[in-house]
Design a protein around this motif. Structure first.
Motif, PDB file in Angstrom:
ATOM      1  N   LYS A 124      -8.305  -1.288  -5.468  1.00 19.96           N
ATOM      2  CA  LYS A 124      -7.450  -2.276  -6.129  1.00 19.96           C
ATOM      3  C   LYS A 124      -6.481  -2.992  -5.200  1.00 19.96           C
ATOM      4  O   LYS A 124      -6.100  -4.128  -5.454  1.00 19.96           O
ATOM      5  CB  LYS A 124      -6.647  -1.622  -7.254  1.00 19.96           C
ATOM      6  CG  LYS A 124      -7.443  -1.356  -8.489  1.00 19.96           C
ATOM      7  CD  LYS A 124      -6.524  -0.945  -9.603  1.00 19.96           C
ATOM      8  CE  LYS A 124      -7.282  -0.875 -10.904  1.00 19.96           C
ATOM      9  NZ  LYS A 124      -6.414  -0.535 -12.020  1.00 19.96           N
ATOM     10  N   HIS A 125      -6.060  -2.321  -4.137  1.00 19.38           N
ATOM     11  CA  HIS A 125      -5.013  -2.904  -3.304  1.00 19.38           C
ATOM     12  C   HIS A 125      -5.510  -3.338  -1.926  1.00 19.38           C
ATOM     13  O   HIS A 125      -5.136  -4.404  -1.448  1.00 19.38           O
ATOM     14  CB  HIS A 125      -3.851  -1.915  -3.145  1.00 19.38           C
ATOM     15  CG  HIS A 125      -3.211  -1.544  -4.434  1.00 19.38           C
ATOM     16  ND1 HIS A 125      -2.473  -2.426  -5.182  1.00 19.38           N
ATOM     17  CD2 HIS A 125      -3.217  -0.380  -5.127  1.00 19.38           C
ATOM     18  CE1 HIS A 125      -2.038  -1.832  -6.286  1.00 19.38           C
ATOM     19  NE2 HIS A 125      -2.480  -0.582  -6.280  1.00 19.38           N
ATOM     20  N   ILE A 126      -6.321  -2.511  -1.295  1.00 16.52           N
ATOM     21  CA  ILE A 126      -6.713  -2.810   0.092  1.00 16.52           C
ATOM     22  C   ILE A 126      -7.919  -3.748   0.153  1.00 16.52           C
ATOM     23  O   ILE A 126      -7.874  -4.773   0.836  1.00 16.52           O
ATOM     24  CB  ILE A 126      -6.966  -1.502   0.872  1.00 16.52           C
ATOM     25  CG1 ILE A 126      -5.656  -0.718   0.999  1.00 16.52           C
ATOM     26  CG2 ILE A 126      -7.547  -1.802   2.241  1.00 16.52           C
ATOM     27  CD1 ILE A 126      -5.792   0.618   1.685  1.00 16.52           C
TER      28      ILE A 126
ATOM     29  N   GLY B  40      -0.471   6.610  -6.830  1.00 19.13           N
ATOM     30  CA  GLY B  40      -1.832   6.101  -6.967  1.00 19.13           C
ATOM     31  C   GLY B  40      -2.845   6.980  -6.242  1.00 19.13           C
ATOM     32  O   GLY B  40      -2.564   7.520  -5.180  1.00 19.13           O
ATOM     33  N   LYS B  41      -3.999   7.133  -6.837  1.00 22.00           N
ATOM     34  CA  LYS B  41      -5.064   7.918  -6.216  1.00 22.00           C
ATOM     35  C   LYS B  41      -5.689   7.094  -5.095  1.00 22.00           C
ATOM     36  O   LYS B  41      -5.725   5.867  -5.144  1.00 22.00           O
ATOM     37  CB  LYS B  41      -6.100   8.312  -7.257  1.00 22.00           C
ATOM     38  CG  LYS B  41      -5.530   9.205  -8.347  1.00 22.00           C
ATOM     39  CD  LYS B  41      -6.643   9.760  -9.189  1.00 22.00           C
ATOM     40  CE  LYS B  41      -6.160  10.601 -10.326  1.00 22.00           C
ATOM     41  NZ  LYS B  41      -5.220  11.621 -10.026  1.00 22.00           N
ATOM     42  N   HIS B  42      -6.200   7.792  -4.096  1.00 19.44           N
ATOM     43  CA  HIS B  42      -6.729   7.109  -2.915  1.00 19.44           C
ATOM     44  C   HIS B  42      -7.859   6.130  -3.238  1.00 19.44           C
ATOM     45  O   HIS B  42      -7.832   4.995  -2.741  1.00 19.44           O
ATOM     46  CB  HIS B  42      -7.180   8.133  -1.872  1.00 19.44           C
ATOM     47  CG  HIS B  42      -6.042   8.941  -1.321  1.00 19.44           C
ATOM     48  ND1 HIS B  42      -5.012   8.385  -0.604  1.00 19.44           N
ATOM     49  CD2 HIS B  42      -5.770  10.276  -1.401  1.00 19.44           C
ATOM     50  CE1 HIS B  42      -4.151   9.325  -0.254  1.00 19.44           C
ATOM     51  NE2 HIS B  42      -4.588  10.491  -0.731  1.00 19.44           N
TER      52      HIS B  42
ATOM     53  N   VAL C 193       0.842  -1.197   0.000  1.00 20.54           N
ATOM     54  CA  VAL C 193       0.000   0.000   0.000  1.00 20.54           C
ATOM     55  C   VAL C 193       0.877   1.246   0.000  1.00 20.54           C
ATOM     56  O   VAL C 193       0.607   2.214  -0.722  1.00 20.54           O
ATOM     57  CB  VAL C 193      -0.973  -0.010   1.207  1.00 20.54           C
ATOM     58  CG1 VAL C 193      -1.781   1.267   1.267  1.00 20.54           C
ATOM     59  CG2 VAL C 193      -1.885  -1.221   1.146  1.00 20.54           C
ATOM     60  N   MET C 194       1.933   1.204   0.797  1.00 20.01           N
ATOM     61  CA  MET C 194       2.878   2.332   0.804  1.00 20.01           C
ATOM     62  C   MET C 194       3.517   2.515  -0.578  1.00 20.01           C
ATOM     63  O   MET C 194       3.713   3.643  -1.039  1.00 20.01           O
ATOM     64  CB  MET C 194       3.979   2.112   1.847  1.00 20.01           C
ATOM     65  CG  MET C 194       3.480   2.016   3.262  1.00 20.01           C
ATOM     66  SD  MET C 194       2.853   3.588   3.815  1.00 20.01           S
ATOM     67  CE  MET C 194       2.674   3.253   5.539  1.00 20.01           C
ATOM     68  N   ALA C 195       3.824   1.407  -1.246  1.00 21.77           N
ATOM     69  CA  ALA C 195       4.413   1.483  -2.586  1.00 21.77           C
ATOM     70  C   ALA C 195       3.419   2.075  -3.584  1.00 21.77           C
ATOM     71  O   ALA C 195       3.797   2.862  -4.462  1.00 21.77           O
ATOM     72  CB  ALA C 195       4.859   0.100  -3.041  1.00 21.77           C
TER      73      ALA C 195
END
Length: 194
Positions: free
Chosen positions: A96-98, A88-90, A80-82
């Motif tokens: 997509k990630h969280i 990346g937009k929030h 997520v940090m990457a």
């Protein structure tokens, strides 16, 4: 969906916003669910759509709390940090990630709660606040069978099936959803797969 949206956005934004949203969630969680559903259906009137509204108004809180805890845990992970460092937009990071990495416990909880939702709807129908007459509803069938529980004079078990079949169908439905939830949990739990 409401619980996932509220809980995930609240946890991702964090700070005062998260505190306010979670206090709002606590207010909804403080009401006893069945009593709140009875009040809502009594105020809005009888019908399956009113039961669904009552279920939506008071069932989202558990999912919001569950997804919030998962998002709080995952949002500090390296990937997520990457994504943040990569510009990346929030909303994209959240969707997509969280969420793909935090949604499985919510899906398991939803499958486990499916039986209790049907029991609540049947309870409201049993009390005369759910489905209108003429609908095939297990709670309503059991309610109509109350007059036949004692059977006929001299034969107390004459009409046993009027209560047993709808009650058995309800029990088997709830049991099957609980078993599906257990299987889903076993499939999705990485500690069991190891």
């Amino acid at each position: 969906l409401i619980g996932v949206l509220i809980g995930s956005v609240s946890a991702y934004i964090g700070g005062k916003f998260d505190e306010i949203v979670m206090r709002f969630t606590d207010i909804f969680m403080s009401f006893p669910f069945l009593i709140a559903a009875i009040v809502i259906t009594a105020v809005l009137g009888r019908g399956l759509d009113k039961v669904i509204i009552a279920l939506i108004l008071f069932r989202w809180t558990g999912y919001a709390r569950l997804i919030r805890g998962n998002v709080l845990q995952v949002k500090q992970d390296e990937y997520v940090m990457a994504a943040r460092a990569g510009g990346g937009k929030h909303p994209t990071i959240l969707i997509k990630h969280i969420l793909p990495n935090t949604i499985f416990p919510v899906l398991i909880q939803a499958s486990m709660n499916m039986g209790s939702i049907v029991v609540t709807a049947s309870t409201l129908s049993f009390l005369g606040l759910g489905a209108p007459e003429g609908y095939a509803d297990w709670g309503q069938m059991i309610s109509f069978a109350r007059n036949w529980v004692l059977g006929a004079p001299g034969d107390p078990l004459k009409y046993w099936y009027t209560v047993v079949w709808p009650g058995l169908a309800l029990v088997l439905f709830v049991l099957s959803w609980n078993l599906i939830g257990d299987a889903f949990r076993d499939i999705m739990d990485p500690r069991i797969q190891g």
